[in-house]
Write an enzyme that holds these catalytic residues in place. Structure first.
Site, short mmCIF file in Angstrom:
data_model
loop_
_atom_site.label_atom_id
_atom_site.label_comp_id
_atom_site.label_asym_id
_atom_site.label_seq_id
_atom_site.Cartn_x
_atom_site.Cartn_y
_atom_site.Cartn_z
N GLU A 195 -1.48 8.87 27.44
CA GLU A 195 -1.85 10.07 28.17
C GLU A 195 -0.69 11.03 27.91
O GLU A 195 0.35 10.94 28.58
CB GLU A 195 -2.04 9.80 29.66
CG GLU A 195 -2.51 11.02 30.42
CD GLU A 195 -2.66 10.77 31.91
OE1 GLU A 195 -3.54 11.40 32.53
OE2 GLU A 195 -1.90 9.95 32.47
N ASP B 280 -0.17 5.54 31.27
CA ASP B 280 -0.33 6.64 32.22
C ASP B 280 0.85 7.59 32.12
O ASP B 280 2.01 7.16 32.09
CB ASP B 280 -0.44 6.05 33.63
CG ASP B 280 -0.64 7.09 34.70
OD1 ASP B 280 -1.68 7.76 34.68
OD2 ASP B 280 0.26 7.24 35.55
#
Length: 695
Positions: free
Chosen positions: A383, A346
């Site tokens: 990401e 993330d």
């Protein structure tokens, strides 16, 4: 819970600084904790998660229980299941980055299990004053032998990978799931749905965070549902177990991994190393803040406040040697002990920042992950951006990293919505984005292609809402992204107007077909295959209810969409994407795969600003099949002349404008196309395959 021989006295001796955390030995447990500037450390032992006061406490002094920056103690005659926590005293100098609070109870950052008593209160960890009667606690874990039944990781190649992003709880919590009530929303519940995942052609599940998080970390009256706010990096989120118990959750998770591996499905974890649940200077003190604040977080050197590149209040100091080691230790734990197959990081661009918050050319943590031998067989997905504007899609560091391709998402959405100027970008995206990756000598398989994900509109809502509707979140609809590239096609939200709903259904199929036929790794979001809706909420992080859950009645309601995705998977397996050499230039790639671009007439593509359609033929180098693909994002029908093929006939594979079952066929059952022109419905997609003419 605690394993303790009856009648044995609990006592201590100094112990050792390694390994970190609580380690079960033959005679007891060794505890080791990092804190450079602490002046006193107290270890508390509790007799249960609900205990409001410790059973025993041990004070560690810096003479006998500290070496370097590590505090340690060995406690005899305790073991697996022992509940414990720390209190750590030291300087309170927030402007200098030191936030020691002797009154706050802290968990062990290396805990493999964390418990919340009945009296747990997040607010009690904020501000001054003791929270010992309302704190979370760590649990000693001795990883007992688990019966893996000889299963091994499927180790799918990047070419063969199809990812299904899912929320552990939301997948089976709905009463329509058909899962036994006690198993709904659990790891065990997912096991019952493995046949469904297999039917979709899924080769990997990407689980939204399963590291322990605090459900109270949400606006008043709501729960933290997504889990992107970890308490630590090793412990399993206990609420995802049937028993709602931390130790039981460990074996239940292992059982899920084992059963998915048996079915040929890999397990990828969505991990959050960019921030924690402790928030900013107004947030709670659970662990890192009270141990060595400046080691674990990026701070403004002038005032000691938290840098916020994560958008969540704090930012992890991921390239500090102590935290970098902890992150690598955590990844090793999940791979070696829990046997997961990969990770999606993330806001991974945060992990490229130095202690001043500046992006680094050679970030040590990311290179360590890229080159680590224990992680060498895993899939690592970034990401490749953060909340402060650092955007690294196409330029993320490393040799092995794959990337969520945000440009793919945006350009595919814009093309099918009918925006001007997207034909050439659409062409690049379906080729694996060579304009992004080939200049860095990367393979197109570096691109993880997706239309929607947990964050943002679902696929159904993308074609049903022009604006976000996040009112249920309690933030006056100010949260969530405003840049959705969506359209409602005439009515905001649900409609009974068949013309509009048919168009929405067609647009969903257009984007899914594009996704499965593009080069790169496709990822579909939970429920998109049956038009799951979140009622226009594009930031449902605090909605642990019907807004977020998978409503299994949609499998029947949208059976045509479900069937469409299943057959798309079959076509993708029958026509595997090309695994070309990562050093090829774009021109070499195009030559290798035999692509020809067309418009309404063969070999006459229209790349102009106002074009809304594109066609191509591609000769597959592996199967030798030739595909003809027409994408008409224009709102009116367009007539295309089909290219001639000597000795071959065209067979219709996909027509998104047709009603099921004529919208998609298997390659073996595809009907022959007998004309030399085809009228392609506005906003629809046609795919044909060439087969030798029958003699």
């Amino acid at each position: 819970m605690m394993e303790l021989a009856a009648g044995k006295e609990i006592y201590s001796w100094p112990g050792e600084p390694y390994p970190l955390g609580a380690t079960v030995k033959e005679q007891g447990v060794n505890f080791s904790l990092y804190s450079k500037d602490a002046t006193r450390v107290t270890l508390h032992l509790f007799d249960s998660p609900d205990a409001e006061a410790p059973l025993l406490s041990f004070e560690l002094d810096p003479v006998h229980h500290k070496r370097g920056h590590y505090w340690f103690l060995f406690v005899a005659n305790i073991g697996h299941g022992q509940v414990y926590a720390f209190q750590v005293a030291g300087p309170w100098k927030p402007r200098s980055g030191l936030r020691f609070d002797k009154d706050k109870v802290l968990i062990d950052p290396y805990s493999q299990a964390i418990c919340f008593g009945e009296n747990y209160d997040r607010n009690r960890a904020i501000g001054h004053g003791s929270n010992i009667d309302a704190c979370m606690k760590s649990i000693v874990v001795n990883q007992h032998a688990f019966d893996w039944q000889g299963t091994l990781s499927p180790h799918h190649s990047l070419t063969d990978t199809v990812i299904y992003e899912m929320h552990v709880g939301g997948f089976t919590k709905h009463s329509s799931s058909g899962v036994e009530e006690s198993k709904r929303g659990t790891f065990a519940g997912i096991i019952e749905k493995i046949p469904y995942l297999k039917s979709l052609g899924v080769t990997a599940v990407e689980l939204m965070p399963v590291q322990q998080f605090d459900i109270q970390d949400a606006p008043d009256g709501r729960k933290n549902y997504w889990g992107y706010s970890p308490i630590n990096f090793f412990a399993i989120h206990a609420d995802y177990s049937v028993e709602k118990e931390p130790l039981a959750a460990i074996n239940e998770f292992k059982t899920l991994v084992r059963e998915l591996h048996k079915a040929g499905i890999e397990v990828i974890l969505d991990v959050v190393f960019n921030h924690t649940a402790e928030g900013d200077e107004c947030g709670p003190t659970f662990c890192f803040k009270g141990l060595q604040n400046g080691t674990y977080y990026l701070l403004n050197k002038s005032n000691g406040k938290y840098a916020n590149y994560s958008g969540c209040g704090n930012t992890c100091n991921a390239n500090h040697s102590v935290l970098r080691r902890m992150i690598i230790d955590a990844l090793h734990f999940w791979v070696t002990e829990m046997r997961v197959d990969g990770f999606r990081f993330d806001l991974a661009s945060v992990l490229a920042r130095d202690s001043q918050g500046h992006p680094m050319k050679e970030p040590p943590l990311l290179w360590s992950i890229d080159s680590d031998p224990i992680l060498s067989s895993t899939k690592i997905i970034a990401e490749a951006w953060d909340a402060a504007g650092l955007y690294q899609v196409g330029s993320f560091i490393g040799d092995r990293w794959n990337e969520w391709n945000g440009k793919y998402r945006d350009d595919i959405r814009a093309f099918w919505r009918g925006d001007n100027g997207y034909v050439s970008r659409f062409a690049s995206r379906i080729l694996g984005s060579p304009d992004i990756y080939c200049s860095h000598r990367h393979s197109p398989h570096r691109s993880v292609n997706f239309i929607s994900a947990h964050d943002g509109f679902t696929l159904n809502d993308l074609v049903s809402y022009s604006e976000k509707h996040n009112h249920a979140n309690g933030e006056n609809n100010c949260d969530g992204d405003n840049h959705n590239m969506s359209s409602n096609y005439g009515v905001e939200g649900p409609t009974e107007i068949s013309e509009i709903d048919n168009l929405r259904n067609r647009q969903c199929k257009n984007m899914l077909a594009t996704l499965f036929l593009s080069l790169g790794m496709p990822m579909i979001c939970m429920g998109d295959e049956v038009r799951r809706t979140q009622q226009g909420n594009n930031n449902a992080y605090c909605q642990d209810n019907d807004i977020s859950w998978f409503d299994w009645r949609f499998v029947d309601k949208h059976a045509d969409m479900h069937r469409f995705v299943m057959l798309l998977s079959q076509i993708r397996r029958a026509e595997p994407t090309i695994d070309w050499n990562m050093h090829m230039s774009l021109s070499s790639v195009l030559e290798n795969v035999g692509i020809s671009w067309h418009g309404m007439q063969p070999h006459q593509p229209d790349w102009s600003e106002h074009s809304h359609s594109l066609a191509l033929t591609v000769n597959h180098p592996i199967t030798k099949d030739e595909l003809y693909v027409i994408c008409n994002a224009y709102w009116d029908p367009l007539e295309f002349t089909v290219p001639d093929r000597d000795g071959c006939d065209w067979y219709l594979l996909i027509n998104t404008a047709a009603s099921s079952p004529d919208d998609i066929y298997t390659i073996e059952q595809a009907p022959k196309f007998l004309r030399n022109t085809i009228l392609v419905t506005g906003r629809s997609m046609i795919v044909m395959v060439a087969k030798p003419s029958e003699t």
